[in-house]
Every structure is written in structure tokens, then in C-alpha cells.
Design a protein around this motif. Structure first.
Motif, PDB file in Angstrom:
ATOM      1  N   VAL A   2       0.749  -1.250   0.194  1.00  0.00           N
ATOM      2  CA  VAL A   2      -0.119   0.046  -0.081  1.00  0.00           C
ATOM      3  C   VAL A   2       0.850   1.277  -0.125  1.00  0.00           C
ATOM      4  O   VAL A   2       1.876   1.167   0.676  1.00  0.00           O
ATOM      5  N   SER A  23      -4.561   9.246   1.021  1.00  0.00           N
ATOM      6  CA  SER A  23      -4.973   8.600   0.017  1.00  0.00           C
ATOM      7  C   SER A  23      -3.942   7.262  -0.104  1.00  0.00           C
ATOM      8  O   SER A  23      -2.956   7.340   0.053  1.00  0.00           O
ATOM      9  N   SER A  25      -3.188   3.917  -2.432  1.00  0.00           N
ATOM     10  CA  SER A  25      -2.942   3.085  -3.720  1.00  0.00           C
ATOM     11  C   SER A  25      -2.258   1.718  -3.778  1.00  0.00           C
ATOM     12  O   SER A  25      -1.627   1.797  -2.691  1.00  0.00           O
ATOM     13  N   SER A  28      -4.745  -3.527  -0.456  1.00  0.00           N
ATOM     14  CA  SER A  28      -6.188  -3.864   0.042  1.00  0.00           C
ATOM     15  C   SER A  28      -6.420  -2.682   1.178  1.00  0.00           C
ATOM     16  O   SER A  28      -6.129  -3.147   2.309  1.00  0.00           O
ATOM     17  N   PHE A  29      -6.757  -1.540   0.878  1.00  0.00           N
ATOM     18  CA  PHE A  29      -6.732  -0.512   1.986  1.00  0.00           C
ATOM     19  C   PHE A  29      -7.858  -0.771   2.899  1.00  0.00           C
ATOM     20  O   PHE A  29      -7.558  -0.656   4.272  1.00  0.00           O
ATOM     21  N   SER A  30      -8.967  -1.192   2.655  1.00  0.00           N
ATOM     22  CA  SER A  30      -9.969  -1.737   3.395  1.00  0.00           C
ATOM     23  C   SER A  30      -9.686  -2.642   4.577  1.00  0.00           C
ATOM     24  O   SER A  30     -10.153  -2.783   5.680  1.00  0.00           O
ATOM     25  N   ARG A  71     -12.961   7.436   7.800  1.00  0.00           N
ATOM     26  CA  ARG A  71     -12.394   6.608   6.744  1.00  0.00           C
ATOM     27  C   ARG A  71     -13.422   6.521   5.727  1.00  0.00           C
ATOM     28  O   ARG A  71     -14.631   6.321   5.989  1.00  0.00           O
ATOM     29  N   ASN A  73     -13.841   3.902   2.870  1.00  0.00           N
ATOM     30  CA  ASN A  73     -13.005   2.868   2.049  1.00  0.00           C
ATOM     31  C   ASN A  73     -13.432   2.753   0.541  1.00  0.00           C
ATOM     32  O   ASN A  73     -12.529   2.314  -0.366  1.00  0.00           O
ATOM     33  N   ASN A  76     -10.743   4.750  -0.713  1.00  0.00           N
ATOM     34  CA  ASN A  76      -9.485   4.623  -0.394  1.00  0.00           C
ATOM     35  C   ASN A  76      -8.633   5.750   0.534  1.00  0.00           C
ATOM     36  O   ASN A  76      -7.362   6.076   0.290  1.00  0.00           O
ATOM     37  N   THR A  77      -9.620   6.413   1.291  1.00  0.00           N
ATOM     38  CA  THR A  77      -8.916   7.524   1.981  1.00  0.00           C
ATOM     39  C   THR A  77      -9.515   7.510   3.404  1.00  0.00           C
ATOM     40  O   THR A  77     -10.541   7.133   3.727  1.00  0.00           O
TER      41      THR A  77
END
Length: 126
Positions: A2, A23, A25, A28-30, A71, A73, A76-77
Motif C-alpha cells: 500500500v 489517500s 493506492s 487492499s486499503f480496506s 475513513r 474505503n 481509499n481515503t
């Protein structure tokens, strides 16, 4: 892996508000817990806030009642809303994350956070 990037810093007066964004990228940010840390000139980096995968929250005492993290999701922030800013809030603010279990407890320790942004400067004048 990430990648994180902060934005939203700036120069404000005491009592003003700012909203920082973190932010993400890649990866899997969640599945990540995300923390905010800050480093004032000549001082060590310290914990500010953290938000879990379930959006549970923890804040350092100096910012409780003034800062709020959230957040999104889908975007993605993660955000850090900072109200009633004080000159002592002046610092470089970093967001950081790590892959966490869904029911993981909140953590303040830097060593748990694997992904770091480059930081954004917040300056509060009196």
C-alpha cells in the motif's frame, strides 16, 4: 504493498480548522488500520490518532475533542479533521497503515505501522 499520500496541510491561524487526507493506492486499503502521527521541529514523532477497519477510534490526549478521524474505503481515503487548532499542533503530519484483523484492537505503537506517507506540513500561527 500500500502506498499512502497525505494532503491538506497548510498555514492557518489559531482556532482555525484543517482537514487532512490520506489517500491509498495499491494493496487492499480496506484491510488496513490507519494511524496519524506528527513530528514537531526538534521533537520525536508521536501518535495522534488511529482508526481501525471497523472505524473504531483512539486519540492522543492533546487532540481529544478537537480532532476526528474517519475513513471512506470506497475512496481509499482516511481523513483527519482538525478543529480549534493551536500553535502547538504545528508539525509534519504522517499517515501510516498496516494490515489488521477485523477485530484487532487499536494500536499506537509506530512499529506496527508498515506503510507510511511522506508527510504534510501543518503550521498554526498565534
Amino acid at each position: 504493498q500500500v502506498q499512502l499520500a497525505e494532503s491538506g496541510g497548510g498555514v492557518v491561524q489559531a482556532g482555525d480548522s484543517l482537514r487532512l487526507s490520506c489517500s491509498a493506492s495499491g494493496g487492499s486499503f480496506s484491510y488496513c488500520a490507519v494511524g496519524w502521527f506528527r513530528q514537531a521541529p526538534g521533537k520525536e514523532r508521536i501518535f495522534v490518532a488511529t482508526i481501525s477497519r471497523r472505524s473504531n477510534l483512539d486519540y492522543a490526549d492533546p487532540v481529544k475533542g478537537r480532532f476526528t478521524s474517519s475513513r471512506d474505503n470506497a475512496k481509499n481515503t482516511v481523513y483527519l479533521q482538525m478543529n480549534s487548532l493551536k500553535p502547538e499542533d504545528t508539525a509534519v503530519y504522517y499517515c501510516a497503515g498496516y494490515y489488521a484483523d477485523y477485530y484487532d484492537t487499536l494500536h499506537r505503537d509506530e512499529y506496527r505501522y508498515r506503510f507510511w506517507g511522506q508527510g504534510t506540513q501543518v503550521t498554526v500561527s498565534s
